[in-house]
Design a protein around this motif. Structure first.
Motif, PDB file in Angstrom:
ATOM      1  N   GLY A 101      29.828  46.502  32.837  1.00 39.71           N
ATOM      2  CA  GLY A 101      30.263  46.194  31.477  1.00 39.71           C
ATOM      3  C   GLY A 101      31.771  46.325  31.322  1.00 39.71           C
ATOM      4  N   GLN A 102      32.371  47.307  31.978  1.00 41.23           N
ATOM      5  CA  GLN A 102      33.816  47.474  31.892  1.00 41.23           C
ATOM      6  C   GLN A 102      34.552  46.333  32.598  1.00 41.23           C
ATOM      7  OE1 GLN A 102      35.430  51.329  32.754  1.00 41.23           O
ATOM      8  NE2 GLN A 102      33.615  52.395  32.033  1.00 41.23           N
ATOM      9  N   ARG A 103      34.009  45.867  33.696  1.00 42.81           N
ATOM     10  CA  ARG A 103      34.658  44.767  34.421  1.00 42.81           C
ATOM     11  C   ARG A 103      34.682  43.490  33.591  1.00 42.81           C
ATOM     12  NH1 ARG A 103      32.688  43.737  40.333  1.00 42.81           N
ATOM     13  NH2 ARG A 103      30.673  43.580  39.288  1.00 42.81           N
ATOM     14  N   LEU A 104      33.715  43.343  32.679  1.00 43.48           N
ATOM     15  CA  LEU A 104      33.654  42.151  31.835  1.00 43.48           C
ATOM     16  C   LEU A 104      34.512  42.276  30.585  1.00 43.48           C
ATOM     17  CD1 LEU A 104      29.822  41.382  32.064  1.00 43.48           C
ATOM     18  CD2 LEU A 104      31.692  40.252  33.285  1.00 43.48           C
ATOM     19  N   SER A 105      35.177  43.413  30.413  1.00 44.39           N
ATOM     20  CA  SER A 105      36.022  43.590  29.230  1.00 44.39           C
ATOM     21  C   SER A 105      37.318  42.797  29.398  1.00 44.39           C
ATOM     22  CB  SER A 105      36.335  45.077  29.032  1.00 44.39           C
ATOM     23  OG  SER A 105      37.157  45.554  30.079  1.00 44.39           O
ATOM     24  N   SER A 106      38.126  42.792  28.361  1.00 43.41           N
ATOM     25  CA  SER A 106      39.377  42.032  28.369  1.00 43.41           C
ATOM     26  C   SER A 106      40.526  42.790  29.018  1.00 43.41           C
ATOM     27  CB  SER A 106      39.771  41.654  26.936  1.00 43.41           C
ATOM     28  OG  SER A 106      39.942  42.829  26.148  1.00 43.41           O
ATOM     29  N   LEU A 107      40.280  43.998  29.493  1.00 44.91           N
ATOM     30  CA  LEU A 107      41.343  44.778  30.106  1.00 44.91           C
ATOM     31  C   LEU A 107      41.755  44.164  31.438  1.00 44.91           C
ATOM     32  CD1 LEU A 107      40.256  48.479  29.471  1.00 44.91           C
ATOM     33  CD2 LEU A 107      41.899  47.107  28.203  1.00 44.91           C
ATOM     34  N   GLY A 108      43.054  44.095  31.687  1.00 47.80           N
ATOM     35  CA  GLY A 108      43.562  43.617  32.952  1.00 47.80           C
ATOM     36  C   GLY A 108      43.488  44.685  34.032  1.00 47.80           C
ATOM     37  N   ALA A 109      43.831  44.283  35.255  1.00 48.03           N
ATOM     38  CA  ALA A 109      43.744  45.218  36.376  1.00 48.03           C
ATOM     39  C   ALA A 109      44.723  46.375  36.203  1.00 48.03           C
ATOM     40  CB  ALA A 109      44.014  44.479  37.687  1.00 48.03           C
ATOM     41  N   ARG A 115      42.457  44.719  41.211  1.00 53.79           N
ATOM     42  CA  ARG A 115      42.438  43.269  41.027  1.00 53.79           C
ATOM     43  C   ARG A 115      41.298  42.637  41.815  1.00 53.79           C
ATOM     44  NH1 ARG A 115      46.455  40.042  39.244  1.00 53.79           N
ATOM     45  NH2 ARG A 115      45.920  38.534  40.868  1.00 53.79           N
ATOM     46  N   ARG A 116      41.116  43.081  43.045  1.00 47.35           N
ATOM     47  CA  ARG A 116      40.033  42.526  43.855  1.00 47.35           C
ATOM     48  C   ARG A 116      38.675  42.873  43.262  1.00 47.35           C
ATOM     49  NH1 ARG A 116      39.817  43.340  50.305  1.00 47.35           N
ATOM     50  NH2 ARG A 116      39.746  45.554  49.743  1.00 47.35           N
ATOM     51  N   GLU A 117      38.552  44.080  42.723  1.00 48.77           N
ATOM     52  CA  GLU A 117      37.288  44.475  42.108  1.00 48.77           C
ATOM     53  C   GLU A 117      37.003  43.661  40.859  1.00 48.77           C
ATOM     54  OE1 GLU A 117      33.707  46.408  41.606  1.00 48.77           O
ATOM     55  OE2 GLU A 117      35.032  46.195  43.340  1.00 48.77           O
ATOM     56  N   LEU A 118      38.057  43.232  40.157  1.00 51.57           N
ATOM     57  CA  LEU A 118      37.895  42.380  38.984  1.00 51.57           C
ATOM     58  C   LEU A 118      37.858  40.897  39.343  1.00 51.57           C
ATOM     59  CD1 LEU A 118      40.255  44.169  36.425  1.00 51.57           C
ATOM     60  CD2 LEU A 118      37.792  44.462  36.768  1.00 51.57           C
ATOM     61  N   LYS A 119      37.699  40.599  40.642  1.00 54.18           N
ATOM     62  CA  LYS A 119      37.550  39.225  41.143  1.00 54.18           C
ATOM     63  C   LYS A 119      38.814  38.394  40.931  1.00 54.18           C
ATOM     64  CE  LYS A 119      33.412  40.348  42.249  1.00 54.18           C
ATOM     65  NZ  LYS A 119      33.146  40.742  43.654  1.00 54.18           N
ATOM     66  N   ILE A 143      34.491  30.280  47.083  1.00 49.34           N
ATOM     67  CA  ILE A 143      35.162  30.124  45.791  1.00 49.34           C
ATOM     68  C   ILE A 143      36.193  31.231  45.655  1.00 49.34           C
ATOM     69  CG2 ILE A 143      34.859  30.116  43.307  1.00 49.34           C
ATOM     70  CD1 ILE A 143      32.048  29.067  43.758  1.00 49.34           C
ATOM     71  N   VAL A 144      37.428  30.876  45.395  1.00 47.16           N
ATOM     72  CA  VAL A 144      38.520  31.823  45.240  1.00 47.16           C
ATOM     73  C   VAL A 144      38.938  31.861  43.779  1.00 47.16           C
ATOM     74  CG1 VAL A 144      40.834  32.470  45.966  1.00 47.16           C
ATOM     75  CG2 VAL A 144      39.292  31.338  47.585  1.00 47.16           C
ATOM     76  N   GLN A 145      38.936  33.049  43.216  1.00 49.24           N
ATOM     77  CA  GLN A 145      39.313  33.188  41.821  1.00 49.24           C
ATOM     78  C   GLN A 145      40.819  32.988  41.681  1.00 49.24           C
ATOM     79  OE1 GLN A 145      37.270  33.696  39.322  1.00 49.24           O
ATOM     80  NE2 GLN A 145      35.402  33.922  40.499  1.00 49.24           N
ATOM     81  N   SER A 146      41.216  32.332  40.622  1.00 48.78           N
ATOM     82  CA  SER A 146      42.637  32.165  40.364  1.00 48.78           C
ATOM     83  C   SER A 146      43.221  33.453  39.808  1.00 48.78           C
ATOM     84  CB  SER A 146      42.875  31.028  39.380  1.00 48.78           C
ATOM     85  OG  SER A 146      42.215  31.309  38.159  1.00 48.78           O
ATOM     86  N   ALA A 147      44.499  33.686  40.098  1.00 50.11           N
ATOM     87  CA  ALA A 147      45.166  34.885  39.615  1.00 50.11           C
ATOM     88  C   ALA A 147      45.508  34.733  38.144  1.00 50.11           C
ATOM     89  CB  ALA A 147      46.445  35.145  40.420  1.00 50.11           C
ATOM     90  N   ARG A 148      45.463  35.844  37.447  1.00 47.62           N
ATOM     91  CA  ARG A 148      45.862  35.794  36.039  1.00 47.62           C
ATOM     92  C   ARG A 148      46.878  36.871  35.773  1.00 47.62           C
ATOM     93  NH1 ARG A 148      40.572  38.257  32.842  1.00 47.62           N
ATOM     94  NH2 ARG A 148      40.918  40.419  33.422  1.00 47.62           N
TER      95      ARG A 148
END
Length: 456
Positions: free
Chosen positions: A76-84, A230-234, A451-456
Motif C-alpha cells: 500500500g505504501q509503494r502505491l502512494s504518491s510519495l517519491g523515492a 527507486r528500484r523497489e518503487l519500480k 518492460i522497463v519503467q521510465s524514470a520520474r
C-alpha cells in the motif's frame, strides 16, 4: 514536512516512550554520578550512545522496510504518491527518530566533558564524528535490507540480524579507523597514534581527512539507499551514479600508494596507484555480482541489444557488477601497459595481472551461471561454495600433498611458470564463459524484451 517521517514520528515518539527514555537515562547518569568511581556520567553516556544509536538504531533501520513487508503494509505504501527520496528519508530517520532522541541526550553529557577538557574545536569535531557514525551505520543497515528486498529474500529473524550486522560492520570500521587519530584521551581513554595521513603524496591532517571521508562515504551510502528505494518503487536507475562512485573509489583508494611503497620497491607511484584502484574495482565486482539479482531474461535482452548495435540500451541496462568488471579490466590493461616501462616489474607483474583478470572473469561467469541455473536463493550460495573449494579447500589439499606446482590453476602465483599460468587462467575463464552464454541461450526478440519503467 515529509509525510512518511511524520507518520513514523507519531508512531515512535509517544508520550510514554519519551518519558521512559528520559527517566531511564536520568537514573543511569545519576547512579554513575553517585558512585564517584571509574564510570563518570560522560563515560556512561558514551557507551549508551553507541548502544542506542548504533546497535539499537541499526536494528530499527533494518526493520524500516522489512517490518512493513512483514506486516503486509508495504504494498500500500509503494502505491502512494510519495517519491523515492521522501520515502527513503522518511523511513531512515523516521524509524530511528526514537534512537536519535536518546542519542542526543547522551551526546549532551559526552560533548560537555569534551568541551571542558579539550575546547570547542574538539567538541565540534567529536559531534561530527558521532553523528557520522550513527548515520552511516543506520544507512548501511537500511541499504542491506533494501538489497535483500530486491532479491526477494525471506525476512526471517536471522535475515534481519544480518541486515543489522551490515550496519554494525560499517560502524565498527569507522570506529577502528577513527580511534587512531582521536585526541579525546580523557573520555575515550587512549592516546592518539597518528597526526597526519599520507594521501596522493601529501600529508593531510588525520582528523580532517577522516571526518571528510566519513561524510563522503555516508553520502554514498545514502545515495545507495535512494537508488535501491527507486528500484523497489519500480523506477529505473541509470548507470551514471555507479560510474561516479567507481571514479571516486578509484581516486580515493589510489591515493594510499605510500602504504605499499616499502613493500613493492620495484614499482613506481603510478603502478602502485593503478594496482590499488584495480583491486578496489575487483572487490566491488565480486561484491556486486553477489548482491545484485541476476535475471536470465534481462541478460538475454542485453545480448539482443548488443547484437543489434543498440549500445545506448545496452549501457542503460548494465548492472553495477558489469560496470565494475569493465573498470577492473580497463585498469588492469592500463597497469599491464605501464609496467612495460620497467622490464623487471613487467616480467614479474604482467603474468600475474593477466592471470588475475582471467580468474575474475571465471568467477563472475560462475556466479551468473549458477544463479541462472538454480533457484534465486541457492545460486549464489552454490557459487560461494565452489569458489571456496577452488581457492581454499583444493589448494590446501594439494599443498599438503606437496603438489605446489599446480596451484597456478587455482589462483595467481609468482611461482607460476610465467605466461603459462595466465593462459591456464583464461582457458578456465573461457570455458565457464562459454557454458554461461550457452545457458543463457540466444538473444530474445524485441517483443520479448523486459518492460522497463521510465524514470520520474
Amino acid at each position: 514536512m515529509n509525510p512518511e517521517f511524520t507518520r513514523n514520528l507519531w508512531l515512535e515518539m509517544t508520550t510514554r516512550r519519551v518519558a521512559l527514555m528520559v527517566v531511564l537515562l536520568a537514573l543511569l547518569f545519576f547512579a554513575a554520578a553517585l558512585t564517584g568511581g571509574e564510570w563518570a556520567p560522560s563515560e556512561v553516556a558514551l557507551v549508551l550512545y553507541y548502544v542506542i544509536v548504533v546497535v539499537w538504531g541499526t536494528r530499527s533501520a533494518a526493520l524500516a522496510v522489512v517490518g512493513e513487508i512483514r506486516d503486509r503494509t508495504w504494498d500500500g505504501q509503494r502505491l502512494s504518491s510519495l517519491g523515492a527520496g521522501m520515502m527513503m528519508w522518511g523511513k531512515l530517520f523516521g524509524a530511528t527518530v526514537y534512537n536519535w532522541f536518546g542519542g542526543v541526550i547522551c551526546l549532551v553529557f559526552v560533548l560537555a566533558a569534551v568541551l571542558e577538557r579539550h575546547g570547542a574545536v574538539t567538541a565540534v569535531i567529536e559531534l561530527c564524528y558521532f553523528i557520522g557514525i550513527g548515520v552511516i551505520a543506520q544507512a548501511a543497515a537500511l541499504l542491506a535490507s533494501l538489497v535483500a528486498v530486491a532479491r526477494r529474500h525471506n525476512h526471517s529473524r536471522f535475515g534481519m540480524f544480518v541486515y543489522q550486522l551490515a550496519g554494525l560492520a560499517a560502524a565498527l570500521a569507522v570506529f577502528r579507523v577513527w580511534e587512531v587519530a582521536d585526541p579525546v584521551t580523557s573520555v575515550l581513554e587512549h592516546v592518539a597514534v597518528i597526526d597526519t595521513i599520507p594521501w596522493w603524496g601529501t600529508a593531510v591532517d588525520a582528523r580532517v581527512f577522516l571526518l571528510v571521508s566519513l561524510a563522503i562515504f555516508s553520502a554514498w551510502t545514502l545515495a545507495g539507499c535512494y537508488r535501491e528505494m527507486r528500484r523497489e518503487l519500480k523506477l529505473r536507475n541509470g548507470p551514471l551514479v555507479w560510474l561516479a562512485f567507481l571514479l571516486f573509489m578509484g581516486v580515493y583508494v589510489a591515493g594510499f600508494d605510500a602504504w605499499l611503497s616499502p613493500k613493492m620497491t620495484a614499482w613506481d607511484a603510478v603502478g602502485l596507484r593503478l594496482l590499488l584502484a584495480g583491486t578496489a574495482f575487483g572487490i566491488l565486482t565480486y561484491l556486486m555480482v553477489l548482491l545484485e539479482p541476476k535475471d536470465r531474461v534481462h541478460y538475454r535482452w542485453m545480448l539482443a541489444q548488443l547484437r543489434g548495435g543498440r549500445i545506448g540500451g545496452l549501457l542503460a541496462g548494465a548492472q553495477a557488477w558489469m560496470m565494475s568488471y569493465g573498470a577492473t579490466f580497463a585498469v588492469a590493461a592500463a597497469l599491464s601497459l605501464w609496467l612495460l616501462r620497467d622490464p623487471l616489474a613487467a616480467r614479474e607483474g604482467q603474468p600475474l595481472i593477466v592471470a588475475a583478470m582471467g580468474f575474475v572473469t571465471r568467477d563472475v561467469a560462475l556466479f551468473v551461471l549458477l544463479q541462472t541455473a538454480s533457484t534465486r536463493r541457492r545460486g549464489d550460495v552454490a557459487a560461494l561454495t565452489v569458489l571456496f573449494a577452488l581457492y581454499v579447500l583444493v589448494p590446501y589439499i594439494l599443498a599438503a600433498l606437496k603438489a605446489d606446482s599446480v596451484l597456478f590453476l587455482f589462483y595467481p602465483q609468482r611461482q607460476a611458470p610465467g605466461w603459462i599460468g595466465a593462459g591456464a587462467a583464461w582457458a578456465e575463464a573461457l570455458v565457464v564463459l562459454a557454458v554461461t552464454l550457452t545457458r543463457l541461450g540466444l538473444p530474445m526478440r524485441e517483443a520479448e524484451a523486459p518492460i522497463v519503467q521510465s524514470a520520474r
